[in-house]
Every structure is written in structure tokens, then in C-alpha cells.
Write a protein that holds these residues in place. Structure first.
Motif, PDB file in Angstrom:
ATOM      1  N   GLU A 188       2.426  15.126 -11.409  1.00  0.00           N
ATOM      2  CA  GLU A 188       2.439  14.204 -12.523  1.00  0.00           C
ATOM      3  C   GLU A 188       2.180  12.866 -11.896  1.00  0.00           C
ATOM      4  OE1 GLU A 188       6.351  14.587 -14.183  1.00  0.00           O
ATOM      5  OE2 GLU A 188       7.335  13.564 -12.446  1.00  0.00           O
ATOM      6  N   LEU A 189       1.830  12.133 -12.962  1.00  0.00           N
ATOM      7  CA  LEU A 189       1.636  10.534 -12.579  1.00  0.00           C
ATOM      8  C   LEU A 189       2.085   9.895 -13.427  1.00  0.00           C
ATOM      9  CD1 LEU A 189       0.325   8.508 -10.537  1.00  0.00           C
ATOM     10  CD2 LEU A 189      -1.750   8.719 -11.950  1.00  0.00           C
ATOM     11  N   ASN A 190       2.966   8.708 -13.175  1.00  0.00           N
ATOM     12  CA  ASN A 190       3.576   7.673 -14.222  1.00  0.00           C
ATOM     13  C   ASN A 190       2.521   6.720 -13.991  1.00  0.00           C
ATOM     14  OD1 ASN A 190       6.388   8.454 -15.308  1.00  0.00           O
ATOM     15  ND2 ASN A 190       6.415   8.951 -13.109  1.00  0.00           N
ATOM     16  N   VAL A 191       2.286   6.001 -15.463  1.00  0.00           N
ATOM     17  CA  VAL A 191       1.351   5.126 -15.746  1.00  0.00           C
ATOM     18  C   VAL A 191       1.912   4.054 -16.300  1.00  0.00           C
ATOM     19  CG1 VAL A 191      -0.746   4.391 -16.630  1.00  0.00           C
ATOM     20  CG2 VAL A 191      -0.808   6.396 -15.722  1.00  0.00           C
ATOM     21  N   ALA A 192       2.120   2.855 -16.044  1.00  0.00           N
ATOM     22  CA  ALA A 192       2.745   1.715 -16.779  1.00  0.00           C
ATOM     23  C   ALA A 192       2.075   1.352 -17.776  1.00  0.00           C
ATOM     24  CB  ALA A 192       2.637   0.350 -15.726  1.00  0.00           C
ATOM     25  N   ALA A 193       3.006   0.769 -18.853  1.00  0.00           N
ATOM     26  CA  ALA A 193       2.362   0.350 -20.401  1.00  0.00           C
ATOM     27  C   ALA A 193       0.994  -0.069 -20.372  1.00  0.00           C
ATOM     28  CB  ALA A 193       3.418  -0.272 -20.898  1.00  0.00           C
ATOM     29  N   PRO A 194       0.209   0.267 -21.198  1.00  0.00           N
ATOM     30  CA  PRO A 194      -1.137  -0.169 -21.228  1.00  0.00           C
ATOM     31  C   PRO A 194      -1.015  -1.795 -21.660  1.00  0.00           C
ATOM     32  CG  PRO A 194      -1.007   1.808 -22.537  1.00  0.00           C
ATOM     33  CD  PRO A 194       0.509   1.626 -22.360  1.00  0.00           C
ATOM     34  N   GLY A 195      -1.972  -2.504 -21.102  1.00  0.00           N
ATOM     35  CA  GLY A 195      -2.202  -3.734 -21.581  1.00  0.00           C
ATOM     36  C   GLY A 195      -2.644  -3.963 -23.236  1.00  0.00           C
ATOM     37  N   ALA A 196      -2.699  -5.235 -23.414  1.00  0.00           N
ATOM     38  CA  ALA A 196      -2.903  -5.376 -25.204  1.00  0.00           C
ATOM     39  C   ALA A 196      -4.552  -4.786 -25.500  1.00  0.00           C
ATOM     40  CB  ALA A 196      -3.031  -6.937 -25.452  1.00  0.00           C
ATOM     41  N   ASP A 197      -5.380  -4.760 -24.387  1.00  0.00           N
ATOM     42  CA  ASP A 197      -6.640  -4.289 -24.714  1.00  0.00           C
ATOM     43  C   ASP A 197      -6.865  -2.653 -24.129  1.00  0.00           C
ATOM     44  OD1 ASP A 197      -6.249  -4.592 -21.799  1.00  0.00           O
ATOM     45  OD2 ASP A 197      -8.132  -5.578 -21.472  1.00  0.00           O
ATOM     46  N   GLY A 198      -5.732  -2.080 -23.856  1.00  0.00           N
ATOM     47  CA  GLY A 198      -5.931  -0.733 -23.563  1.00  0.00           C
ATOM     48  C   GLY A 198      -5.753  -0.669 -22.106  1.00  0.00           C
ATOM     49  N   ALA A 199      -5.792  -1.513 -21.198  1.00  0.00           N
ATOM     50  CA  ALA A 199      -6.276  -1.421 -19.821  1.00  0.00           C
ATOM     51  C   ALA A 199      -4.887  -0.656 -19.081  1.00  0.00           C
ATOM     52  CB  ALA A 199      -6.416  -2.797 -18.991  1.00  0.00           C
ATOM     53  N   VAL A 200      -5.247   0.080 -18.134  1.00  0.00           N
ATOM     54  CA  VAL A 200      -4.253   0.836 -17.486  1.00  0.00           C
ATOM     55  C   VAL A 200      -4.708   0.982 -15.919  1.00  0.00           C
ATOM     56  CG1 VAL A 200      -2.981   1.969 -19.358  1.00  0.00           C
ATOM     57  CG2 VAL A 200      -4.977   3.253 -18.141  1.00  0.00           C
ATOM     58  N   THR A 201      -3.890   1.368 -15.171  1.00  0.00           N
ATOM     59  CA  THR A 201      -4.092   1.527 -13.662  1.00  0.00           C
ATOM     60  C   THR A 201      -3.441   2.825 -13.382  1.00  0.00           C
ATOM     61  OG1 THR A 201      -4.083  -0.973 -13.056  1.00  0.00           O
ATOM     62  CG2 THR A 201      -4.001   0.884 -11.333  1.00  0.00           C
ATOM     63  N   LEU A 202      -4.533   3.789 -12.817  1.00  0.00           N
ATOM     64  CA  LEU A 202      -3.968   5.039 -12.287  1.00  0.00           C
ATOM     65  C   LEU A 202      -4.066   5.115 -10.755  1.00  0.00           C
ATOM     66  CD1 LEU A 202      -6.539   7.363 -14.712  1.00  0.00           C
ATOM     67  CD2 LEU A 202      -4.002   7.141 -14.876  1.00  0.00           C
ATOM     68  N   ASP A 203      -2.860   5.117 -10.199  1.00  0.00           N
ATOM     69  CA  ASP A 203      -2.703   5.249  -8.810  1.00  0.00           C
ATOM     70  C   ASP A 203      -2.357   6.382  -8.355  1.00  0.00           C
ATOM     71  OD1 ASP A 203      -2.291   4.835  -6.112  1.00  0.00           O
ATOM     72  OD2 ASP A 203      -0.811   3.158  -6.341  1.00  0.00           O
ATOM     73  N   PHE A 204      -3.327   7.082  -7.972  1.00  0.00           N
ATOM     74  CA  PHE A 204      -3.355   8.741  -7.571  1.00  0.00           C
ATOM     75  C   PHE A 204      -2.408   8.640  -6.357  1.00  0.00           C
ATOM     76  CE2 PHE A 204      -6.452   8.964 -10.730  1.00  0.00           C
ATOM     77  CZ  PHE A 204      -6.001  10.307 -11.298  1.00  0.00           C
ATOM     78  N   ASN A 205      -2.465   7.857  -5.494  1.00  0.00           N
ATOM     79  CA  ASN A 205      -1.597   7.752  -4.431  1.00  0.00           C
ATOM     80  C   ASN A 205      -0.040   8.178  -4.689  1.00  0.00           C
ATOM     81  OD1 ASN A 205      -3.368   6.711  -2.171  1.00  0.00           O
ATOM     82  ND2 ASN A 205      -3.668   5.168  -3.556  1.00  0.00           N
ATOM     83  N   ARG A 206       0.142   8.136  -5.876  1.00  0.00           N
ATOM     84  CA  ARG A 206       1.722   7.959  -6.395  1.00  0.00           C
ATOM     85  C   ARG A 206       1.775   9.271  -7.232  1.00  0.00           C
ATOM     86  NH1 ARG A 206       4.749   2.103  -6.433  1.00  0.00           N
ATOM     87  NH2 ARG A 206       3.496   1.337  -4.702  1.00  0.00           N
ATOM     88  N   ALA A 207       0.819  10.188  -6.968  1.00  0.00           N
ATOM     89  CA  ALA A 207       1.029  11.492  -7.821  1.00  0.00           C
ATOM     90  C   ALA A 207       2.089  12.197  -6.919  1.00  0.00           C
ATOM     91  CB  ALA A 207      -0.395  12.056  -7.773  1.00  0.00           C
ATOM     92  N   VAL A 208       2.843  12.997  -8.003  1.00  0.00           N
ATOM     93  CA  VAL A 208       4.068  13.505  -7.356  1.00  0.00           C
ATOM     94  C   VAL A 208       4.347  15.016  -7.875  1.00  0.00           C
ATOM     95  CG1 VAL A 208       5.431  11.326  -6.928  1.00  0.00           C
ATOM     96  CG2 VAL A 208       5.732  12.635  -8.756  1.00  0.00           C
ATOM     97  N   ASN A 209       5.191  15.912  -7.257  1.00  0.00           N
ATOM     98  CA  ASN A 209       5.241  17.096  -7.302  1.00  0.00           C
ATOM     99  C   ASN A 209       6.156  17.122  -8.603  1.00  0.00           C
ATOM    100  OD1 ASN A 209       3.640  18.363  -5.576  1.00  0.00           O
ATOM    101  ND2 ASN A 209       5.238  17.978  -4.050  1.00  0.00           N
ATOM    102  N   LEU A 210       6.381  18.220  -9.568  1.00  0.00           N
ATOM    103  CA  LEU A 210       7.372  18.281 -10.252  1.00  0.00           C
ATOM    104  C   LEU A 210       8.524  19.162  -9.531  1.00  0.00           C
ATOM    105  CD1 LEU A 210       5.121  17.588 -12.386  1.00  0.00           C
ATOM    106  CD2 LEU A 210       6.048  18.960 -13.902  1.00  0.00           C
ATOM    107  N   PRO A 211       9.668  19.262 -10.162  1.00  0.00           N
ATOM    108  CA  PRO A 211      10.554  20.295  -9.682  1.00  0.00           C
ATOM    109  C   PRO A 211      10.218  21.607  -9.200  1.00  0.00           C
ATOM    110  CG  PRO A 211      11.710  18.844 -11.418  1.00  0.00           C
ATOM    111  CD  PRO A 211      10.129  18.765 -11.323  1.00  0.00           C
ATOM    112  N   CYS A 212       9.594  22.141  -9.812  1.00  0.00           N
ATOM    113  CA  CYS A 212       8.852  23.660  -9.767  1.00  0.00           C
ATOM    114  C   CYS A 212       8.316  23.899  -8.360  1.00  0.00           C
ATOM    115  CB  CYS A 212       8.231  24.281 -10.955  1.00  0.00           C
ATOM    116  SG  CYS A 212       6.782  23.120 -11.159  1.00  0.00           S
ATOM    117  N   ALA A 213       7.819  22.645  -7.755  1.00  0.00           N
ATOM    118  CA  ALA A 213       7.326  22.729  -6.397  1.00  0.00           C
ATOM    119  C   ALA A 213       8.238  23.246  -5.411  1.00  0.00           C
ATOM    120  CB  ALA A 213       6.501  21.359  -6.046  1.00  0.00           C
TER     121      ALA A 213
END
Length: 281
Positions: free
Chosen positions: A216-241
Motif C-alpha cells: 500500500e501507498l499513502n498519497v497526500a491530498a491532491p492539489g487544486a489542479d489534481g496534482a499528486v506525488t507518488l513516492d514508491f520508496n514509501r510503499a509498505v506492507n500490509l499486516p498480512c505480510a
């Protein structure tokens, strides 16, 4: 996210990631976190006792009920409880807790079913926890994206690591982005804090160097124009892992990325016998 690829900038990027990852590992090790879960007990209309919790537990039209024997006591909302206690009806993905000695007894509702999960801080999975292997942070996995809201949230049913269980999310929109020369998109679910987004995904590393079921990856709220940043360095495991006592969702089919995301957390040490696992930091 703009990134200036200089020695100083690279060092700062890596340092900020390591600080974040240490904080994430510390949260995982919380004494009553999911690493402390000793069992998942699916409740029925027939009262049942379990080795890792006091009382006889059942559920019905009025919700979860526990019946405590003489000498048994739990604490709910700071008040001691003896005899019978009714937790009431729980909302999906919601829950309630009680304390029993140094343990926390979690009551929750997942996939339309009520369950009981005791959290014992002396559980070996928690006491033996020594961090999470992960890829080295790399700025090339910080990707600019664009959020496109759906006209109305889409009810999205996904599977679970528990056979036969289904989770339903209200997906508010999708995130479009380009990576490795491919035009890609991810269906997004509501995240935390409010306004933020959450994406569940697999990629070509899943089941090889990263946990097979999902990350899973948490993404900060989009900007007014819909811009977002995906930082896959911060992709993490779920508890089932880490534990078999989890009910984690699987990603929607459209979130199975056809490229290798060699960033973020890898297969946990606790799953060391997983075939083809790569556990090097």
C-alpha cells in the motif's frame, strides 16, 4: 515532487527516508499493534471461549456480546466490567477494544462478519521483530501524477487474504501517471488524514522480492489542479505480510502494475521461507 539530484540533495533524500522508515518500524513494534495479535476468532451466534481471551463470545442481531465467568474481568472505556457486556453493532472496518491485564482485546467487523483479535505484547512475533527489509531509497521512484475524481464514488469490491472474505470500498477517483515509459493508473481509496488517498497495488516484484498479496501507498491530498506525488520508496506492507491473523484486502485488478517497482518495503524477515524471497536491505 521536484528533486535536485546533487550529492547534498541525494543525502538529504536518503536521510529523510531513513528517518521515516525508522518511525514506521517503531509504530509496527507497538506493544498492542498487529504483531501482538495471537489469533483471529470469527464469532457466531453460539457463545465460544478462546485460550487467549476471557469470557464466552458471540454475535447476533444486536452485535457482539461477551459473558464473563466469576473472577473474570475486562476494562471497557476505563471501567471494569464483570458478567455480561454488549459491544453493540459495529460498522464495517470499525471496532472496539477492551483491556485484560496487559492485553488488548479487539472486536471488529470485516467483510460483514464480527471477529475477535487478542493483542498480547509478549507474543513472539512482536518481541522478535527487528525491522523491515527495504530497497535503498531512490529519487527516481518519486513520480508526479494527476488525480481524476469520478463523477460519483465507485463501490469497489476486492478480495481478501482470507478465502471467501470480501471488502467493499468507495473509490473516489483514480491516479494517472507515467513510469518506465508506460502510461499507468491506479484506483484510489480514501486515505488518512481525511482528503488523502490510499492505493493498494502489486507489481512485477510481487512474490519475488516484495510480498505477493499486496503493498500500500499513502498519497497526500491532491492539489487544486489534481496534482499528486507518488513516492514508491514509501510503499509498505500490509499486516498480512507479517501475520496470518490479518484480513487484509487485495488490490483491485486494475491496480496490478505490469512493471517492477524496485522501491519500498520487501518481503518481511518473518516470511523468510517464502519462495524466491530476497531479504537484503
Amino acid at each position: 515532487m521536484a528533486f535536485q539530484d546533487t550529492g547534498t540533495g541525494t543525502d538529504r533524500f536518503a536521510r529523510e527516508w531513513r528517518d521515516w522508515h525508522r518511525g514506521h518500524e517503531s509504530a509496527l513494534a507497538h506493544r498492542h499493534g498487529f504483531l501482538a495479535i495471537t489469533g483471529v476468532h470469527w464469532l457466531t451466534g453460539e457463545p465460544e471461549r478462546f485460550d487467549d481471551a476471557p469470557g464466552a463470545w458471540s454475535t447476533g442481531p444486536d452485535g457482539v456480546v461477551v459473558s464473563l465467568d466469576d473472577g473474570e474481568e475486562i476494562v471497557v472505556d476505563g471501567s471494569p466490567v464483570r458478567g455480561e457486556h454488549r459491544f453493540g453493532m459495529l460498522d464495517e472496518r470499525d471496532g472496539a477494544t477492551a483491556t485484560w491485564g496487559d492485553a488488548v482485546i479487539e472486536v471488529a467487523r470485516r467483510g460483514g462478519h464480527d471477529l475477535l483479535r487478542p493483542h498480547h505484547p509478549d507474543h513472539p512475533l512482536r518481541t522478535g521483530f527487528h525491522g523491515v527489509p527495504a530497497y535503498e531509497p531512490d529519487p527516481r521512484w518519486v513520480v508526479a501524477g494527476r488525480y481524476a475524481a469520478f463523477d460519483e464514488p465507485r463501490s469497489t469490491t476486492v478480495g481478501s487474504v482470507v478465502e471467501g472474505l470480501r471488502h467493499v470500498y468507495e473509490a473516489p477517483g483514480r491516479i494517472d501517471f507515467e513510469l518506465e515509459g508506460r502510461e499507468l493508473s491506479l484506483t484510489a481509496f480514501p486515505g488518512s488524514p481525511p482528503g488523502g488517498l490510499l492505493v493498494l497495488f502489486t507489481d512485477a516484484t510481487s512474490g519475488v522480492t516484495t510480498y505477493a498479496a499486496c503493498r500500500e501507498l499513502n498519497v497526500a491530498a491532491p492539489g487544486a489542479d489534481g496534482a499528486v506525488t507518488l513516492d514508491f520508496n514509501r510503499a509498505v506492507n500490509l499486516p498480512c505480510a507479517y501475520t496470518d491473523f490479518a484480513t487484509c484486502p487485495l488490490p483491485p485488478s486494475e491496480n496490478r502494475l505490469p512493471i517492477a517497482i524496485t522501491a519500498g518495503e520487501k518481503i518481511p524477515y518473518e516470511r523468510a521461507r517464502t519462495p524466491h524471497a530476497d531479504h537484503a536491505h
